[in-house]
Design an enzyme around this catalytic site. Sequence first.
Site, PDB file in Angstrom:
ATOM      1  N   ASP A   1       0.808  -1.222   0.000  1.00 51.54           N
ATOM      2  CA  ASP A   1       0.000   0.000   0.000  1.00 51.54           C
ATOM      3  C   ASP A   1       0.842   1.273   0.000  1.00 51.54           C
ATOM      4  O   ASP A   1       0.306   2.364   0.153  1.00 51.54           O
ATOM      5  CB  ASP A   1      -0.950   0.004   1.197  1.00 51.54           C
ATOM      6  CG  ASP A   1      -0.226   0.022   2.536  1.00 51.54           C
ATOM      7  OD1 ASP A   1       1.016  -0.045   2.544  1.00 51.54           O
ATOM      8  OD2 ASP A   1      -0.899   0.086   3.576  1.00 51.54           O
TER       9      ASP A   1
ATOM     10  N   TYR B   1      11.068   5.064  -0.222  1.00 52.12           N
ATOM     11  CA  TYR B   1      12.040   4.135   0.350  1.00 52.12           C
ATOM     12  C   TYR B   1      13.399   4.186  -0.348  1.00 52.12           C
ATOM     13  O   TYR B   1      14.394   3.689   0.195  1.00 52.12           O
ATOM     14  CB  TYR B   1      11.503   2.702   0.301  1.00 52.12           C
ATOM     15  CG  TYR B   1      10.559   2.371   1.432  1.00 52.12           C
ATOM     16  CD1 TYR B   1      11.005   1.752   2.587  1.00 52.12           C
ATOM     17  CD2 TYR B   1       9.207   2.692   1.345  1.00 52.12           C
ATOM     18  CE1 TYR B   1      10.140   1.454   3.628  1.00 52.12           C
ATOM     19  CE2 TYR B   1       8.330   2.406   2.375  1.00 52.12           C
ATOM     20  CZ  TYR B   1       8.806   1.792   3.516  1.00 52.12           C
ATOM     21  OH  TYR B   1       7.939   1.506   4.539  1.00 52.12           O
TER      22      TYR B   1
END
Length: 436
Positions: A169, A259
């Site tokens: 998600d 990330y």
Amino acid sequence: MANTITVAGGGSGHTPGILLTALKFKEDFPIKEVRLYDIDEERNSDMGIIVDYLLKKHNTGIKLVVTEDPEEAFTGCDFVFSQIRTGGMEMREKDEKIPLKYGLVGQETCGLGGFSYGMRSMKDFLEMVGFIEKYAPDAWILNYTNPESIISESVRRQFPNIKIINACDMTIGIEELLENSFGYDRRNFIPQYYGLNHFGWYKELYDVSRGKDVLPEVIEKIKNEGFDVSDMVPSWAHTYRVMEEMVKNIFPDHLPNNYLQYYLYEDKALEEDPNYTRANEVMDSRLKEIKDTVAKIKENRELDTIGYESESHGLYIIQIAISILHNKNDHFMLIVPNKGAIPNLREDAVVEIPCYVNARGVEPTSLRYDIPDLHKGMMEAQMASEKLLVDAFFEQSYQKALEAFALNQTVPNATVAKKILDEFIEANGDYWVDLK
């Protein structure tokens, strides 16, 4: 027809949000039975108390089963929502803090902490898939268990025909950030995105309400205005500030997954307190909230302060389940074998790309263009290190594990890779396979 769902990793603090999200879609996704399955009896029992309270509060009539027995958990179920965390927060804390001792990124899915977690996850996840194949061969596994690229690769090798969909998600989180910061409606987006899990880029954000790609203006807004992080906890606010720098300095034509900071801005990631990591945040917030809520329910007090709500974390897998049930061909970002979807990337890569989901399962899209060399080079190095780690797991090979650790892009040299590998072997004990 009503469905039986099993939440694997039922003791997770995300469980209430997933089930409350499911209740919002009860017309399209009716549920007759919920089973909470976890190997941690105490956490599963605590969550059972909370879920039982919520199901009764909403007058659902849904049967609840709380079990640590895989046969009881899976027999006859229709969907398995998987969010297992082998070793719990205690091991996550070690995943984060051991690399930090050596000046490397400490994170649960990225870097060597992610590899430590991956070795644990593969062991328990593959055992669980074996149970599902035995007791519920027709069930769909909708997987949130991390690290997803590593999990997906290991399942592909051992259970090539299992009905599993690997979803993350994080792209929803990024798109919601664009909504909250700049006023877009993510429901209008048709995104072009590619990468590995937690390691990708948006190439296009087509807005159907405006009939054009809005990514160029999104990038300009990020550069000139920055994200609205006013309501975020400090660690996430810091993450998105670093993401702004990636857009300004490294990826001027693409929107990167946040990330990627752990690979490109390791110095920024290391600015946070090494003695108080994200694992500590969760232990002091979500895990404490579970215990406090159980106490309130048992003592029948302050029930109006129980704040569990539907959340976006659960939205993705509920919508995927609905798309399967009703053959909707809805659009999701999923983790699938490449098989030419990204033409200039190796066929056996496990990539995250736009897909359609229907009654048959996942239909990946083909990007039909070559990705830039910078992105391709980063992905190939990351992918090779992940495949070596999966090799190490199946072959019980210390040498392959060392190669995986040394190749990981957060690692400066093989000397430190070996030191951290040896420390992780000791710290994980029986959670890992025995490397020879």
